[in-house]
Design a protein around this motif. Structure first.
Motif, PDB file in Angstrom:
ATOM      1  N   VAL A   8       0.956  -1.264   0.052  1.00  0.00           N
ATOM      2  CA  VAL A   8      -0.109  -0.068   0.127  1.00  0.00           C
ATOM      3  C   VAL A   8       0.959   1.255   0.032  1.00  0.00           C
ATOM      4  O   VAL A   8       0.657   2.243  -0.859  1.00  0.00           O
ATOM      5  CB  VAL A   8      -0.879   0.089   1.046  1.00  0.00           C
ATOM      6  N   VAL A   9       1.728   1.230   1.113  1.00  0.00           N
ATOM      7  CA  VAL A   9       2.560   2.441   1.114  1.00  0.00           C
ATOM      8  C   VAL A   9       3.319   3.058  -0.234  1.00  0.00           C
ATOM      9  O   VAL A   9       3.503   4.120  -0.415  1.00  0.00           O
ATOM     10  CB  VAL A   9       3.549   2.372   2.431  1.00  0.00           C
ATOM     11  N   LYS A  10       3.801   1.886  -0.741  1.00  0.00           N
ATOM     12  CA  LYS A  10       4.607   2.244  -2.119  1.00  0.00           C
ATOM     13  C   LYS A  10       3.952   2.101  -3.174  1.00  0.00           C
ATOM     14  O   LYS A  10       4.656   2.347  -4.279  1.00  0.00           O
ATOM     15  CB  LYS A  10       6.016   1.105  -2.047  1.00  0.00           C
ATOM     16  N   ALA A  11       2.651   1.704  -3.238  1.00  0.00           N
ATOM     17  CA  ALA A  11       1.935   1.681  -4.614  1.00  0.00           C
ATOM     18  C   ALA A  11       1.558   3.092  -5.164  1.00  0.00           C
ATOM     19  O   ALA A  11       1.744   4.451  -4.257  1.00  0.00           O
ATOM     20  CB  ALA A  11       0.438   1.103  -4.246  1.00  0.00           C
ATOM     21  N   ASP A  12       1.496   3.117  -6.268  1.00  0.00           N
ATOM     22  CA  ASP A  12       1.332   4.627  -7.143  1.00  0.00           C
ATOM     23  C   ASP A  12       0.005   5.005  -6.625  1.00  0.00           C
ATOM     24  O   ASP A  12       0.019   6.299  -6.568  1.00  0.00           O
ATOM     25  CB  ASP A  12       1.413   4.054  -8.531  1.00  0.00           C
ATOM     26  N   GLU A  13      -1.057   4.114  -6.309  1.00  0.00           N
ATOM     27  CA  GLU A  13      -2.311   4.633  -6.094  1.00  0.00           C
ATOM     28  C   GLU A  13      -2.547   3.901  -4.901  1.00  0.00           C
ATOM     29  O   GLU A  13      -3.297   2.841  -4.960  1.00  0.00           O
ATOM     30  CB  GLU A  13      -3.195   4.058  -7.233  1.00  0.00           C
ATOM     31  N   PRO A  14      -2.340   4.474  -3.549  1.00  0.00           N
ATOM     32  CA  PRO A  14      -2.587   3.579  -2.695  1.00  0.00           C
ATOM     33  C   PRO A  14      -4.038   3.182  -2.265  1.00  0.00           C
ATOM     34  O   PRO A  14      -4.289   2.150  -1.878  1.00  0.00           O
ATOM     35  CB  PRO A  14      -2.115   4.386  -1.366  1.00  0.00           C
ATOM     36  N   GLY A  15      -4.788   4.080  -2.622  1.00  0.00           N
ATOM     37  CA  GLY A  15      -6.475   3.901  -2.566  1.00  0.00           C
ATOM     38  C   GLY A  15      -6.921   2.651  -3.366  1.00  0.00           C
ATOM     39  O   GLY A  15      -7.522   1.737  -2.962  1.00  0.00           O
ATOM     40  N   GLU A  16      -6.238   2.633  -4.797  1.00  0.00           N
ATOM     41  CA  GLU A  16      -6.496   1.564  -5.606  1.00  0.00           C
ATOM     42  C   GLU A  16      -6.026   0.177  -4.906  1.00  0.00           C
ATOM     43  O   GLU A  16      -6.779  -0.882  -4.852  1.00  0.00           O
ATOM     44  CB  GLU A  16      -6.018   1.781  -6.820  1.00  0.00           C
ATOM     45  N   ALA A  17      -4.926   0.085  -4.597  1.00  0.00           N
ATOM     46  CA  ALA A  17      -4.243  -0.896  -3.796  1.00  0.00           C
ATOM     47  C   ALA A  17      -5.039  -1.261  -2.620  1.00  0.00           C
ATOM     48  O   ALA A  17      -5.128  -2.665  -2.347  1.00  0.00           O
ATOM     49  CB  ALA A  17      -2.937  -0.649  -3.313  1.00  0.00           C
ATOM     50  N   LEU A  18      -5.706  -0.479  -1.816  1.00  0.00           N
ATOM     51  CA  LEU A  18      -6.486  -0.960  -0.738  1.00  0.00           C
ATOM     52  C   LEU A  18      -7.699  -1.360  -1.182  1.00  0.00           C
ATOM     53  O   LEU A  18      -8.143  -2.663  -0.603  1.00  0.00           O
ATOM     54  CB  LEU A  18      -6.684   0.268  -0.011  1.00  0.00           C
ATOM     55  N   ARG A  19      -8.293  -0.998  -2.029  1.00  0.00           N
ATOM     56  CA  ARG A  19      -9.748  -1.464  -2.658  1.00  0.00           C
ATOM     57  C   ARG A  19      -9.409  -3.005  -3.492  1.00  0.00           C
ATOM     58  O   ARG A  19     -10.122  -3.933  -3.072  1.00  0.00           O
ATOM     59  CB  ARG A  19     -10.345  -0.667  -3.657  1.00  0.00           C
ATOM     60  N   ASP A  20      -8.243  -3.021  -3.869  1.00  0.00           N
ATOM     61  CA  ASP A  20      -8.011  -4.341  -4.503  1.00  0.00           C
ATOM     62  C   ASP A  20      -7.715  -5.583  -3.483  1.00  0.00           C
ATOM     63  O   ASP A  20      -8.010  -6.659  -3.763  1.00  0.00           O
ATOM     64  CB  ASP A  20      -6.498  -4.342  -5.562  1.00  0.00           C
ATOM     65  N   LEU A  21      -7.476  -5.058  -2.143  1.00  0.00           N
ATOM     66  CA  LEU A  21      -7.182  -6.226  -1.297  1.00  0.00           C
ATOM     67  C   LEU A  21      -8.512  -6.717  -0.970  1.00  0.00           C
ATOM     68  O   LEU A  21      -8.574  -8.004  -0.330  1.00  0.00           O
ATOM     69  CB  LEU A  21      -6.668  -5.520   0.015  1.00  0.00           C
ATOM     70  N   VAL A  22      -9.463  -6.181  -1.002  1.00  0.00           N
ATOM     71  CA  VAL A  22     -10.909  -6.813  -0.627  1.00  0.00           C
ATOM     72  C   VAL A  22     -11.770  -7.038  -1.995  1.00  0.00           C
ATOM     73  O   VAL A  22     -13.065  -6.997  -1.719  1.00  0.00           O
ATOM     74  CB  VAL A  22     -11.525  -5.950   0.300  1.00  0.00           C
ATOM     75  N   SER A  23     -11.238  -7.027  -3.175  1.00  0.00           N
ATOM     76  CA  SER A  23     -11.762  -7.147  -4.267  1.00  0.00           C
ATOM     77  C   SER A  23     -12.303  -8.720  -4.730  1.00  0.00           C
ATOM     78  O   SER A  23     -12.928  -8.837  -5.662  1.00  0.00           O
ATOM     79  CB  SER A  23     -10.929  -6.466  -5.329  1.00  0.00           C
ATOM     80  N   PHE A  24     -11.950  -9.539  -3.886  1.00  0.00           N
ATOM     81  CA  PHE A  24     -12.154 -11.093  -4.184  1.00  0.00           C
ATOM     82  C   PHE A  24     -13.352 -11.458  -3.949  1.00  0.00           C
ATOM     83  O   PHE A  24     -14.184 -10.790  -3.089  1.00  0.00           O
ATOM     84  CB  PHE A  24     -10.982 -11.785  -3.684  1.00  0.00           C
TER      85      PHE A  24
END
Ligand code: G3P
Length: 213
Positions: A197-213
């Motif tokens: 998350v911290v090093k992602a270009d888009e941390p918000g997108e990274a967070l949403r992806d975590l719970v996308s399954f």
């Protein structure tokens, strides 16, 4: 499920600082209904708690009472700064077993939830004996690599789940919803992560992806 984003000492973070990432965690949590919390550095706890709606955790507390203890993280002070829980014995902030046990006790005493980190099945069993709210299994060699423990070394997660009497989280290299899904399928009840998350270009997108399954 608990997702805890550990900001470590990633300074201001590439997503615009601890407050910004905490806001994104709060937004993602609100949107998805999942428990997504953030663990800023000690110096940022109060500000992040005051300025965001995020669930805030500390990265560490010491087993100390108020008094003559210089340079320690007092559980009461951490609670007073707005944290609801704390990591204990992270592999980047190791404690002796006695100090980890004391930290769990004092944290519980002041109303903080606790996650005791471990690196293998035997330390997971010892961590579980301390009766924290969670044990978190994190093989140090995978931390920060982007290689997810839940997919690269599933037996480590299963081993911790098998010996722990408290819910298990896993961490190291977690960055996608597939990694989280794999963790849950192994019996974990959530994840700890940082760089994904911290090093992602888009941390918000990274967070949403975590719970996308
Ligand atoms: O506390 C989370 C952590 O140690 C894992 O770090 O960067 O591999 O997600 P990372």
């Amino acid at each position: 499920m608990l997702i805890l984003v550990n900001l470590k000492t990633y300074a201001e973070g590439t997503g615009g600082g601890a407050v910004r990432i905490a806001e994104l965690c709060a937004e993602a949590s609100e949107e998805t209904g999942e428990r997504i919390a953030v663990a800023p550095q000690a110096a940022d706890l109060y500000r992040v708690s005051r300025e965001t709606d995020a669930e805030v955790w500390a990265q560490h507390v010491d087993a100390v009472e108020p008094g003559s203890n210089t340079g320690h993280a007092l559980p009461e002070a951490v609670r007073g700064a707005g944290a609801v829980g704390t990591l204990i014995n992270h592999s980047e902030r190791r404690l002796t077993l006695a100090d980890a046990g004391g930290a769990v006790e004092w944290a519980r005493e002041v109303g903080l939830e606790t996650i005791v980190c471990s690196n293998d099945a035997s330390t997971s069993a010892a961590a579980s004996e301390l009766e924290p709210d969670y044990v978190a299994i994190e093989p140090p060699e995978l931390i920060g690599t982007g290689i997810p423990v839940s997919r690269a070394e599933p037996e480590i997660v299963e081993g911790a789940v098998a010996v722990s009497d408290v819910p298990v989280l896993c961490g190291a290299g977690i960055s996608t919803g597939e990694d989280v899904e794999a963790a849950l399928s192994l019996g974990a009840e959530g994840v700890l992560l940082a760089s994904g998350v911290v090093k992602a270009d888009e941390p918000g997108e990274a967070l949403r992806d975590l719970v996308s399954f």
